[in-house]
Scaffold this active site. Structure first.
Site, short mmCIF file in Angstrom:
data_model
loop_
_atom_site.label_atom_id
_atom_site.label_comp_id
_atom_site.label_asym_id
_atom_site.label_seq_id
_atom_site.Cartn_x
_atom_site.Cartn_y
_atom_site.Cartn_z
N LEU A 135 63.06 32.98 72.19
CA LEU A 135 62.68 34.16 72.96
C LEU A 135 61.54 34.94 72.30
O LEU A 135 61.46 35.05 71.08
CB LEU A 135 63.89 35.08 73.13
CG LEU A 135 65.12 34.49 73.81
CD1 LEU A 135 66.17 35.55 74.05
CD2 LEU A 135 64.75 33.80 75.11
N GLY A 180 66.44 29.73 71.59
CA GLY A 180 66.13 29.58 73.02
C GLY A 180 65.66 28.19 73.38
O GLY A 180 65.92 27.69 74.48
N GLU A 205 70.99 32.20 65.16
CA GLU A 205 71.03 33.65 65.39
C GLU A 205 71.84 34.42 64.35
O GLU A 205 71.40 35.46 63.88
CB GLU A 205 71.59 33.95 66.79
CG GLU A 205 70.58 33.82 67.93
CD GLU A 205 70.42 32.41 68.46
OE1 GLU A 205 70.79 31.45 67.74
OE2 GLU A 205 69.90 32.26 69.57
#
Lengths: 329, 303
Positions: A135, A180, A205
């Protein structure tokens, strides 16, 4: 080459972006963000990242120089006779999933979906060493609430369109694919990756204090199982291609220069199955997951908006961007 | 709805026809991949032979419905009656399911029960198919499939319902669900059961691509649990049975029920809808036409 390298270095920086999935996570996450030691954790990871042998593409978020050109971020080659479309992601430097890119992507997929002569889609990258780095942070910083909502809706749409596509979808993963990027490839029917140990794929993440959305976990669980999903997500793991194959995150490894050719060959095999039977079967397999995710879609949106618009989140993103600017010098 | 649309696609027929001809050129024993249209076994001889050993509490059920143990209404009815009888016999604790027919465990559903029948007959047949699966899957007995031959489609379904699967290590045999190759799809309860055994990913790949696995690949994905030389399949099943029966019955049964109840409940809740879908699908003119053409072709092959 220099521009690319600086993008990669730049992309090696980490960002904190928390997206709480559950109320208790949300609270813990707020508490996390208050913890200034995260920032130092972030900075130390930045320096260690570049010492790896691997191409360490923006592990979670990319803040690439805004590609303001009006040139298309995707190139679609559709072969009418085979019924196969090849979608080349060309959003330099690292195919970050920006609002602009995701919008183009969703439009392109919808167009192909509505074209009855299009039976298969191969997704690949035109950018060297990267499939997609994840992202785009620029869509998460300093925006109005409606803009955050627009962005997250585009992220949700991208996944839904790919996951529920009637076409045979094959990810030709010719570069690193964290976060992503990994999500995009997981949505496809089949994943072929370049057998290059410098590439990695996974969801890192948590290493940066953030979490994946719950629908990400649902989709991943159907592919690698609960245990591998739990380990990968909790430890924020990025796998080299060989390990990714071992856990079933990717289906096949081939030499880098054969990724697209193998995808094409595999596509032919899949398209030999009568379309209707294959589509009904695919829908039967995926409907429960899609239904589950549709039922939480709005709640997921609200959680994202609250999280991203928080002062502490914005402050953290701001600090990250400052740091990246300094690195560029 | 999509299923009906499938049948409108005439290319399925040519797909089916071309597969039939290519089928016989494989090295493998290519039993009627999906549906069997065997010469009607009208004899009154039993289609199953059950040997029950009172002292061990183990029953061995030999499927003997020549030539390829097709799952016909007659066979399935006998099967369900036999199962129920064993289930109600308190001294019967385990069941080994195997085949008396060479090279085949079971080749799947009998097409003759799907062609040119009345609606009530289609319903009767599909109920028998559903019952077969339910009885096996929810059995209190230890159930072991001694897979001594090829086992596509319906045959694979039967073996998947058991607690444990031992297959002959013969590369000429295959097992899997190749329905999509012929333009048809498995019922959703089939997908539910398979997912619990090989996982979502393998189920998705197998069912979408209509894959048949050789024993070695079947073992790799966990479709079968063990491979042994062909002449040792039944002996191994017996030995394995002893191991399973060493577990206190009540504990094992409650555990089995705990494991399987969610799937059973899920399937019971959609059972009638599944029945209606099947009846609509099978009774369609286009389906019947396709089946008729297939049967004609088989007749010609037999010459």
């Amino acid at each position: 080459m220099d521009a690319y390298k600086s993008s990669v270095d730049f992309a090696e920086a980490t960002a904190f972006l928390s997206h709480a999935c559950y109320e208790q996570d949300k609270m813990a996450l707020r508490a996390t963000l208050k913890n200034k030691s995260i920032l130092s954790g972030l900075l130390s990871r930045l320096s260690s990242c570049s010492s790896h042998g691997r191409v360490c593409v923006s592990p979670v978020l990319v803040a690439q120089r805004r590609n303001n050109s009006t040139s298309p971020k995707l190139k679609v080659d559709f072969n009418q006779s085979t019924g196969v479309a090849v979608m080349h992601m060309q959003n330099p430097p690292v195919n970050s999933l920006s609002l602009g890119f995701l919008t183009e992507f969703c439009i392109a997929v919808e167009k192909l979906e509505m074209d009855k002569s299009c039976r298969g889609l191969i997704l690949t990258s035109s950018q060297p060493k990267v499939f997609s780095a994840g992202l785009d942070i620029m869509d998460m910083y300093g925006k109005k609430l409606e803009q955050y909502e627009e962005f997250w809706r585009a992220v949700q749409e991208m996944w839904l369109k790919l996951y529920s596509s009637n076409m045979v979808t094959i990810a030709a993963i010719n570069g690193s694919s964290p976060a992503g990027g990994c999500l995009m490839s997981l949505s496809c029917d089949y994943r072929i990756m370049a057998d290059n140990p410098r590439y990695s794929i996974g969801f890192n993440e948590t290493q940066f204090g953030i979490v994946v959305p719950v629908w990400c976990k649902e989709a991943m669980t159907t592919i690698v199982g609960h245990r591998n999903t739990e380990l990968t997500l909790e430890l924020g793991l990025l796998y080299n291609p060989s390990d990714a194959l071992k856990i079933g995150l990717v289906d096949q490894l081939v030499p880098e220069d054969q990724v697209l050719a193998t995808a094409t060959k595999t596509m032919t095999k899949w398209l030999a199955i009568p379309d209707h039977a294959r589509r009904i079967t695919k829908s039967m397999m995926r409907k429960p997951t899609i239904d589950k995710i549709m039922s939480i879609r709005e709640a997921d949106m609200q959680q994202y908006i609250s999280f991203i618009s928080k002062d502490s989140t914005q402050k953290m993103l701001g600090t990250y961007l400052e740091m990246l600017k300094k690195k560029r010098g």
